[in-house]
Design a protein around this motif. Sequence first.
Motif, PDB file in Angstrom:
ATOM      1  N   GLU A 240      33.208  51.145  48.215  1.00 18.93           N
ATOM      2  CA  GLU A 240      32.722  51.163  46.846  1.00 18.93           C
ATOM      3  C   GLU A 240      33.471  50.190  45.941  1.00 18.93           C
ATOM      4  OE1 GLU A 240      33.356  55.199  45.874  1.00 18.93           O
ATOM      5  OE2 GLU A 240      32.022  55.949  47.421  1.00 18.93           O
ATOM      6  N   HIS A 241      34.281  49.313  46.511  1.00 19.93           N
ATOM      7  CA  HIS A 241      35.122  48.446  45.704  1.00 19.93           C
ATOM      8  C   HIS A 241      34.779  46.979  45.848  1.00 19.93           C
ATOM      9  CE1 HIS A 241      37.747  51.877  45.213  1.00 19.93           C
ATOM     10  NE2 HIS A 241      38.454  51.189  44.357  1.00 19.93           N
ATOM     11  N   VAL A 242      35.051  46.241  44.785  1.00 20.86           N
ATOM     12  CA  VAL A 242      35.182  44.797  44.888  1.00 20.86           C
ATOM     13  C   VAL A 242      36.671  44.590  45.149  1.00 20.86           C
ATOM     14  CG1 VAL A 242      35.040  42.594  43.701  1.00 20.86           C
ATOM     15  CG2 VAL A 242      33.282  44.349  43.301  1.00 20.86           C
ATOM     16  N   GLN A 243      36.982  44.047  46.304  1.00 19.39           N
ATOM     17  CA  GLN A 243      38.378  43.971  46.724  1.00 19.39           C
ATOM     18  C   GLN A 243      38.948  42.597  46.446  1.00 19.39           C
ATOM     19  OE1 GLN A 243      38.903  45.338  50.724  1.00 19.39           O
ATOM     20  NE2 GLN A 243      40.520  43.858  51.074  1.00 19.39           N
ATOM     21  N   MET A 244      40.119  42.562  45.849  1.00 19.45           N
ATOM     22  CA  MET A 244      40.807  41.305  45.595  1.00 19.45           C
ATOM     23  C   MET A 244      42.026  41.228  46.508  1.00 19.45           C
ATOM     24  SD  MET A 244      40.342  40.271  41.730  1.00 19.45           S
ATOM     25  CE  MET A 244      38.746  40.328  40.943  1.00 19.45           C
ATOM     26  N   LEU A 245      42.272  40.028  47.023  1.00 21.46           N
ATOM     27  CA  LEU A 245      43.353  39.869  47.994  1.00 21.46           C
ATOM     28  C   LEU A 245      44.682  39.496  47.360  1.00 21.46           C
ATOM     29  CD1 LEU A 245      41.405  38.083  50.851  1.00 21.46           C
ATOM     30  CD2 LEU A 245      41.942  40.507  50.589  1.00 21.46           C
ATOM     31  N   SER A 246      44.673  39.242  46.079  1.00 19.42           N
ATOM     32  CA  SER A 246      45.910  38.897  45.378  1.00 19.42           C
ATOM     33  C   SER A 246      46.098  39.859  44.210  1.00 19.42           C
ATOM     34  CB  SER A 246      45.826  37.456  44.866  1.00 19.42           C
ATOM     35  OG  SER A 246      46.770  37.223  43.845  1.00 19.42           O
ATOM     36  N   LEU A 247      47.275  40.451  44.119  1.00 20.25           N
ATOM     37  CA  LEU A 247      47.560  41.357  43.007  1.00 20.25           C
ATOM     38  C   LEU A 247      47.525  40.592  41.685  1.00 20.25           C
ATOM     39  CD1 LEU A 247      48.310  44.144  41.931  1.00 20.25           C
ATOM     40  CD2 LEU A 247      50.708  43.555  42.335  1.00 20.25           C
ATOM     41  N   ASP A 248      48.070  39.394  41.685  1.00 17.38           N
ATOM     42  CA  ASP A 248      48.075  38.604  40.459  1.00 17.38           C
ATOM     43  C   ASP A 248      46.644  38.315  39.993  1.00 17.38           C
ATOM     44  OD1 ASP A 248      49.662  37.124  38.435  1.00 17.38           O
ATOM     45  OD2 ASP A 248      48.558  35.410  39.253  1.00 17.38           O
ATOM     46  N   ASP A 249      45.747  38.000  40.943  1.00 13.19           N
ATOM     47  CA  ASP A 249      44.345  37.757  40.581  1.00 13.19           C
ATOM     48  C   ASP A 249      43.708  39.005  39.987  1.00 13.19           C
ATOM     49  OD1 ASP A 249      44.484  35.148  41.433  1.00 13.19           O
ATOM     50  OD2 ASP A 249      43.380  35.482  43.302  1.00 13.19           O
ATOM     51  N   LEU A 250      43.960  40.163  40.606  1.00 14.59           N
ATOM     52  CA  LEU A 250      43.373  41.405  40.087  1.00 14.59           C
ATOM     53  C   LEU A 250      43.871  41.690  38.674  1.00 14.59           C
ATOM     54  CD1 LEU A 250      41.722  44.058  40.425  1.00 14.59           C
ATOM     55  CD2 LEU A 250      43.846  45.092  41.211  1.00 14.59           C
ATOM     56  N   LEU A 251      45.182  41.579  38.464  1.00 16.43           N
ATOM     57  CA  LEU A 251      45.748  41.892  37.150  1.00 16.43           C
ATOM     58  C   LEU A 251      45.305  40.878  36.092  1.00 16.43           C
ATOM     59  CD1 LEU A 251      49.333  43.047  38.187  1.00 16.43           C
ATOM     60  CD2 LEU A 251      47.271  44.433  37.833  1.00 16.43           C
ATOM     61  N   SER A 252      45.201  39.611  36.483  1.00 14.30           N
ATOM     62  CA  SER A 252      44.707  38.595  35.544  1.00 14.30           C
ATOM     63  C   SER A 252      43.246  38.869  35.190  1.00 14.30           C
ATOM     64  CB  SER A 252      44.845  37.193  36.149  1.00 14.30           C
ATOM     65  OG  SER A 252      46.201  36.865  36.332  1.00 14.30           O
ATOM     66  N   PHE A 253      42.449  39.236  36.186  1.00 10.09           N
ATOM     67  CA  PHE A 253      41.044  39.578  35.948  1.00 10.09           C
ATOM     68  C   PHE A 253      40.935  40.795  35.029  1.00 10.09           C
ATOM     69  CE2 PHE A 253      37.517  42.363  37.191  1.00 10.09           C
ATOM     70  CZ  PHE A 253      36.432  41.561  36.848  1.00 10.09           C
ATOM     71  N   ALA A 254      41.744  41.820  35.308  1.00  8.37           N
ATOM     72  CA  ALA A 254      41.714  43.037  34.482  1.00  8.37           C
ATOM     73  C   ALA A 254      42.056  42.701  33.033  1.00  8.37           C
ATOM     74  CB  ALA A 254      42.682  44.067  35.047  1.00  8.37           C
ATOM     75  N   LYS A 255      43.096  41.907  32.854  1.00 11.34           N
ATOM     76  CA  LYS A 255      43.520  41.543  31.499  1.00 11.34           C
ATOM     77  C   LYS A 255      42.431  40.734  30.787  1.00 11.34           C
ATOM     78  CE  LYS A 255      46.713  41.500  28.352  1.00 11.34           C
ATOM     79  NZ  LYS A 255      47.034  42.730  27.648  1.00 11.34           N
ATOM     80  N   ALA A 256      41.852  39.755  31.468  1.00 10.69           N
ATOM     81  CA  ALA A 256      40.811  38.916  30.869  1.00 10.69           C
ATOM     82  C   ALA A 256      39.545  39.721  30.560  1.00 10.69           C
ATOM     83  CB  ALA A 256      40.477  37.754  31.806  1.00 10.69           C
TER      84      ALA A 256
END
Length: 195
Positions: free
Chosen positions: A49-65
Amino acid sequence: MKVTNRLTHIATKVNFEAAMTEDQLKAAFESKDLASFPAMLDIKERTEEHVQMLSLDDLLSFAKASGVAAVTFDVTYFPHADDAEVARQLRGLASDLDISADVIKDVCAAEIQEYLDLDAKRDADVPVHSIVECYVGGTAFAWYGLSDYPRLKRVVLEKLAHGGQKAKRDFVLRASRAQVELMDDEDMPADIVLR
């Protein structure tokens, strides 16, 4: 850009980042000015059920943006395996394969001992996996950090899949022996003929 000309899904090896401790995750969240909250997250139940990101930095940057103010996280540690853990895992594998756990234990005794020896060398203070999750527009986005650790299921299935004729013969002999013992234990009707 990802381009494919195939209509079937091809399984490919994915390299995950290493699992992180709670303190390491909190430092990453703070660097992006995101609040964080511990949660009970389970990779096995949630990956579909997830869109999975392979980089924590990418996920957190996406969340912030995307305007996300907080994320949830979970960190899992495994204690060293013991006989009870081996029995639990073998019961699950036996159920999956529809064969007896005792047969697997007998055929794969060397692999089980190798698993226990490897696991005893593992640092139990290092997390085996970490999950970070956020929701954007009702869609879950996640990062999974995985540390390498011995997996009994993997070594047993590899033995069974690549064991060649010896593994096959061992299974046939044990299954035959178990069937004969079962028939010896039951009151068999006289009109049943064994082939």
